[in-house]
Design a protein around this motif. Structure first.
Motif, PDB file in Angstrom:
ATOM      1  N   ALA A 231       9.221  -0.502   1.397  1.00  0.00           N
ATOM      2  CA  ALA A 231       8.488   0.122   0.294  1.00  0.00           C
ATOM      3  C   ALA A 231       9.427   0.974  -0.560  1.00  0.00           C
ATOM      4  O   ALA A 231       9.367   0.932  -1.798  1.00  0.00           O
ATOM      5  N   LEU A 232      10.298   1.730   0.079  1.00  0.00           N
ATOM      6  CA  LEU A 232      11.221   2.592  -0.659  1.00  0.00           C
ATOM      7  C   LEU A 232      12.217   1.776  -1.482  1.00  0.00           C
ATOM      8  O   LEU A 232      12.559   2.150  -2.613  1.00  0.00           O
ATOM      9  N   VAL A 233      12.660   0.656  -0.934  1.00  0.00           N
ATOM     10  CA  VAL A 233      13.561  -0.228  -1.676  1.00  0.00           C
ATOM     11  C   VAL A 233      12.851  -0.768  -2.921  1.00  0.00           C
ATOM     12  O   VAL A 233      13.442  -0.837  -4.006  1.00  0.00           O
ATOM     13  N   GLU A 234      11.581  -1.116  -2.788  1.00  0.00           N
ATOM     14  CA  GLU A 234      10.808  -1.591  -3.944  1.00  0.00           C
ATOM     15  C   GLU A 234      10.701  -0.496  -5.007  1.00  0.00           C
ATOM     16  O   GLU A 234      10.844  -0.753  -6.200  1.00  0.00           O
ATOM     17  N   LEU A 235      10.459   0.738  -4.586  1.00  0.00           N
ATOM     18  CA  LEU A 235      10.366   1.853  -5.532  1.00  0.00           C
ATOM     19  C   LEU A 235      11.720   2.126  -6.201  1.00  0.00           C
ATOM     20  O   LEU A 235      11.766   2.523  -7.368  1.00  0.00           O
ATOM     21  N   GLU A 236      12.796   1.905  -5.487  1.00  0.00           N
ATOM     22  CA  GLU A 236      14.127   2.013  -6.102  1.00  0.00           C
ATOM     23  C   GLU A 236      14.309   0.915  -7.139  1.00  0.00           C
ATOM     24  O   GLU A 236      14.821   1.162  -8.233  1.00  0.00           O
TER      25      GLU A 236
ATOM     26  N   TYR B 137      15.920   6.861  -6.388  1.00  0.00           N
ATOM     27  CA  TYR B 137      17.324   6.470  -6.377  1.00  0.00           C
ATOM     28  C   TYR B 137      17.976   7.090  -5.151  1.00  0.00           C
ATOM     29  O   TYR B 137      17.487   8.069  -4.591  1.00  0.00           O
ATOM     30  N   THR B 138      19.069   6.485  -4.721  1.00  0.00           N
ATOM     31  CA  THR B 138      19.775   6.950  -3.533  1.00  0.00           C
ATOM     32  C   THR B 138      21.139   7.495  -3.929  1.00  0.00           C
ATOM     33  O   THR B 138      21.852   6.885  -4.729  1.00  0.00           O
TER      34      THR B 138
ATOM     35  N   GLN C  77       0.834  -1.201   0.000  1.00  0.00           N
ATOM     36  CA  GLN C  77       0.000   0.000   0.000  1.00  0.00           C
ATOM     37  C   GLN C  77       0.871   1.254   0.000  1.00  0.00           C
ATOM     38  O   GLN C  77       0.561   2.229  -0.687  1.00  0.00           O
ATOM     39  N   LEU C  78       1.967   1.224   0.753  1.00  0.00           N
ATOM     40  CA  LEU C  78       2.893   2.362   0.773  1.00  0.00           C
ATOM     41  C   LEU C  78       3.520   2.571  -0.600  1.00  0.00           C
ATOM     42  O   LEU C  78       3.644   3.711  -1.065  1.00  0.00           O
TER      43      LEU C  78
ATOM     44  N   GLU D 151      10.995   9.977   8.914  1.00  0.00           N
ATOM     45  CA  GLU D 151       9.996  11.038   8.735  1.00  0.00           C
ATOM     46  C   GLU D 151       8.788  10.532   7.948  1.00  0.00           C
ATOM     47  O   GLU D 151       7.639  10.787   8.323  1.00  0.00           O
ATOM     48  N   LEU D 152       9.056   9.800   6.871  1.00  0.00           N
ATOM     49  CA  LEU D 152       7.959   9.248   6.078  1.00  0.00           C
ATOM     50  C   LEU D 152       7.149   8.239   6.887  1.00  0.00           C
ATOM     51  O   LEU D 152       5.918   8.224   6.821  1.00  0.00           O
ATOM     52  N   ALA D 153       7.843   7.406   7.650  1.00  0.00           N
ATOM     53  CA  ALA D 153       7.148   6.412   8.477  1.00  0.00           C
ATOM     54  C   ALA D 153       6.265   7.086   9.521  1.00  0.00           C
ATOM     55  O   ALA D 153       5.131   6.667   9.751  1.00  0.00           O
ATOM     56  N   ALA D 154       6.774   8.143  10.134  1.00  0.00           N
ATOM     57  CA  ALA D 154       5.982   8.865  11.131  1.00  0.00           C
ATOM     58  C   ALA D 154       4.761   9.508  10.482  1.00  0.00           C
ATOM     59  O   ALA D 154       3.646   9.457  11.024  1.00  0.00           O
TER      60      ALA D 154
END
Length: 127
Positions: A54-59, A65-66, A14-15, A39-42
């Motif tokens: 979720a962020l790793v999946e979006l990467e 990108y990081t 969902q994220l 911050e995003l989790a909060a």
């Protein structure tokens, strides 16, 4: 878009969908630096590990990108973002069409309904 998380499917998926929608809508702009995982989790009221997943999946999908010392950023590949937007829109359209067919509407009735809804929406936005 608010962070509306339900118990019906995996939170991290969902994220992924919510962040992807924010990228496609332009709320998160190409090249924009993302807030930190914490911050995003909060903000989403979820566990930081879930947000990280979720962020790793979006990467992996290429939407984020990081940069090692600077943080995580939205992809600047506007072609990729546009492609994902169109693919998502096509899938939603297919899903809508199938739902309408299952209610017994013909293709002609569905087209007429869409034309009517679009015309109403356009008249409301022109006011």
């Amino acid at each position: 878009m608010p962070w509306e998380i339900s118990s019906e499917r995996s939170v991290y998926l969902q994220l992924v969908d919510i962040i992807k929608q924010k990228i496609m809508s332009g709320e998160y702009k190409p090249g924009q630096r993302m807030e930190s995982v914490r911050e995003l989790a909060a903000e989403a009221a979820v566990n930081p590990n879930t947000m990280q997943r979720a962020l790793v999946e979006l990467e992996r999908e290429g939407l984020l990108y990081t940069q090692r010392t600077s943080g995580r950023f939205v992809s600047e590949d506007t072609g990729l973002i546009a492609g994902i937007r169109m693919t998502g829109a096509e899938q939603k359209t297919r899903d809508f069409y199938q739902e309408m067919v299952q209610t017994g509407l013909s293709s002609k009735e569905i087209r007429c309904m869409l034309d009517k809804v679009i015309a109403q929406a356009e008249s409301e936005t022109s006011k």
